[in-house]
Design a protein around this motif. Structure first.
Motif, short mmCIF file in Angstrom:
data_model
loop_
_atom_site.label_atom_id
_atom_site.label_comp_id
_atom_site.label_asym_id
_atom_site.label_seq_id
_atom_site.Cartn_x
_atom_site.Cartn_y
_atom_site.Cartn_z
N GLN A 372 0.81 -1.22 0.00
CA GLN A 372 0.00 0.00 0.00
C GLN A 372 0.85 1.27 0.00
O GLN A 372 0.38 2.33 -0.41
N TYR A 404 -1.34 -4.05 -8.99
CA TYR A 404 -1.14 -2.75 -8.34
C TYR A 404 -2.41 -1.92 -8.37
O TYR A 404 -2.78 -1.30 -7.36
N SER A 407 -4.88 -3.19 -5.89
CA SER A 407 -4.49 -2.89 -4.52
C SER A 407 -4.55 -1.41 -4.20
O SER A 407 -4.50 -1.02 -3.03
N HIS A 408 -4.66 -0.58 -5.23
CA HIS A 408 -4.71 0.87 -5.05
C HIS A 408 -5.92 1.43 -5.79
O HIS A 408 -5.78 2.13 -6.81
N LEU A 411 -6.29 5.21 -6.85
CA LEU A 411 -5.25 5.83 -7.68
C LEU A 411 -5.89 6.73 -8.73
O LEU A 411 -6.79 6.31 -9.46
#
Length: 550
Positions: A372, A404, A407-408, A411
């Motif tokens: 993170q 990614y 997980s984000h 963003l």
């Protein structure tokens, strides 16, 4: 009973002793003078005498008091002789004050040092830790170290201990995977002189503080850049590894010494590794880096160690690269970026090695992507650290980016687009491109670009048909999108499958264009059909015309 304890002595500001002044003055010239001076200065019989800088603190003063109260007798051992000796020196407990005084007794005991066993010498050296300055300035530490080195030399080939290992007869395979821990102890005698192993003394010396180990290495002429001994290097690495474990477990040693106290030893170990680098595998070098990195390693030593590792990065494994981070991140990504840069510019770079590292880095990207605290710039730094020739396929990079983005989720759109810039769409498989086109986390303009490049791979020359002749959504666009067709029967089964996949992908592109037009129309209604406002507020991918497939 007051006359029996008419002297109050405060030692180092830590503890106060209530004693009889006649008993202590009978053996100590210094105390006799201090008491007389205090009597002249103050008429208060209960005044406290303060003694600062006493060797060993209250423990040392208590031993001296016992000696005095026991009529000049005390059991002297290898563990307390050094402390008693410096207490006697501090208090002036000489023969001129009393016969067979404490100083004389300790000197006689120390004269027999040459006959001490290995363990006796180590124990006495360890006891000097709390009063090291006194012991070092008097030369006692040096005498004990010379005694220790003599015993090591008696049971070890001194040439292999001090000289470089370049002429060692041991096999490279055995040396490359060096052990940090000493050999397993099968009997209590396995770590005592007489053992056949070159490392029999390692575990016994890890109880010594860093300043004594530093003194020992200096007396061997192998401190800092002078270290070219494989055996000493292995010992230092073993010693430092034990220090790391002590720091993690919160032992007394960890509380007494900061990690910077080990910095000189860490630098010495790295210089040794550099001198005998052929004896260490890539995994061994990573292990060295993990051990010494927390001890304030100098920039020069770190750079040289990373040069060694970077030059053989093709021999590394995923586990090797997963070094713990120090600035919020789970992993030290900056380290891997530096190692990649060293590898790419190495002299012995080959296409085979480059591709091997490319596959390794793709795995590494997938492993670190869920972090993170991992920034987009770090992901790009790793993904773009190798040239395109390092990868036959960019499917692994796309997989890491997808992980990614999952997980984000927060963003920003701009960061998502920036992240996808490291993808080479021409080196992505058809399946990966199909997944990218369907992926809601990928910006639409990126999906269109990937599909366009995949479309350009199809051999040209076949006839085409308008989209409106095919089954699908009706589009009203000034430039029609076309699909390639041809004599399907004349195509190979592989080409037929490719065409069917491309048709499905093209329908996806048309759906994306339709969605963009609808979004633009809604924005126009909201701002009163003002074109200037639309161009300033719409997302980046709507401001420029979408690519067309033709």
């Amino acid at each position: 009973m007051p006359e029996l304890r008419d002297l109050a002595v405060n030692v180092n500001g830590q503890q106060t002793f209530f004693l009889n002044q006649k008993v202590l003055s009978a053996y100590s010239e210094k105390l006799r003078k201090i008491v007389g001076r205090e009597k002249r200065k103050s008429r208060n019989k209960n005044s406290i005498i303060e003694i600062d800088g006493f060797p060993g603190g209250p423990d040392g003063f208590e031993l001296v008091s016992r000696f005095c109260y026991n009529h000049g007798k005390i059991k002297i051992t290898v563990s307390n002789v050094a402390l008693l000796h410096f207490c006697a020196v501090f208090l002036g407990m000489t023969e001129s004050v009393s016969t067979s005084n404490l100083l004389k007794q300790t000197e006689t005991f120390l004269d027999g040092m040459i006959y001490w066993s290995w363990q006796d010498t180590v124990s006495c050296l360890k006891s000097c830790e709390s009063f090291f300055t006194n012991a070092d300035s008097s030369g006692l530490v040096e005498k004990l170290i010379f005694s220790l080195l003599g015993k090591i030399a008696q049971n070890t080939d001194i040439a292999t201990l001090i000289a470089s290992s370049s002429s060692s007869s041991s096999s490279p395979e055995n040396e490359s995977r060096f052990r940090f821990s000493s050999p397993a102890k099968t009997t209590p005698e396995s770590t005592k002189p007489g053992s056949s192993s070159k490392q029999w003394w390692f575990d016994d010396l890890i109880i010594l503080p860093p300043m004594i180990i530093e003194k020992l290495i200096k007396n061997m002429g192998a401190y800092g850049t002078d270290n070219d001994s494989l055996i000493l290097t292995k010992f230092l690495l073993h010693y430092l590894e034990m220090a790391v474990l002590q720091c993690k477990t919160g032992s007394k040693r960890a509380a007494l010494y900061s990690r910077s106290a080990y910095a000189g030893l860490a630098d010495t170990a790295v210089h040794g590794v550099i001198s005998v680098s052929c004896s260490f595998s890539c995994r061994g070098l990573f292990s060295v880096l993990r051990i010494v990195s927390g001890f304030g390693l100098s920039k020069d030593c770190r750079a040289k160690l990373e040069m060694l590792i970077g030059g053989m990065l093709d021999q590394a494994t995923l586990d090797d690269l997963l070094v713990s981070g120090h600035d919020r991140g789970v992993f030290d990504v900056n380290l891997v970026i530096r190692l990649m840069r060293i590898f790419v510019y190495s002299d012995l770079l080959s296409s085979k090695k480059l591709k091997k590292v490319g596959a390794l880095i793709d795995k590494y990207l997938c492993e670190i992507s869920p972090d993170q605290n991992l920034k987009t710039s770090k992901v790009l730094g790793v993904a773009e650290g190798l040239p395109d020739s390092a990868r036959d396929s960019f499917d692994g990079v796309y997989k890491a980016i997808d992980i990614y983005l999952q997980s984000h989720p927060a963003l920003p759109f701009v960061e998502r687009s920036r992240l996808c810039r490291c993808l080479n769409y021409e080196k992505m498989s058809l399946e990966a491109c199909k997944d990218l086109a369907k992926n809601p986390r990928i910006p639409p303009d990126i999906a269109v670009q990937a599909l366009k490049l995949q479309h350009s791979k199809i051999p040209k020359g076949e006839s085409s048909v308008s989209v409106k002749d095919q089954k699908g959504p009706s589009l009203t666009s000034s430039s029609e999108m076309v699909l390639y067709t041809g004599d399907v029967e004349s195509l190979s089964s592989e080409n037929q499958g490719m065409r069917m996949n491309m048709q499905r992908m093209q329908w996806r592109v048309m759906e994306l264009e339709e969605a963009c037009r609808e979004m633009k129309g809604r924005m126009s209604n909201l701002v009163g059909h003002d074109p200037s406002v639309i161009s300033g507020t719409t997302p980046y991918y709507s401001r420029s015309p979408l690519p067309k497939l033709c």
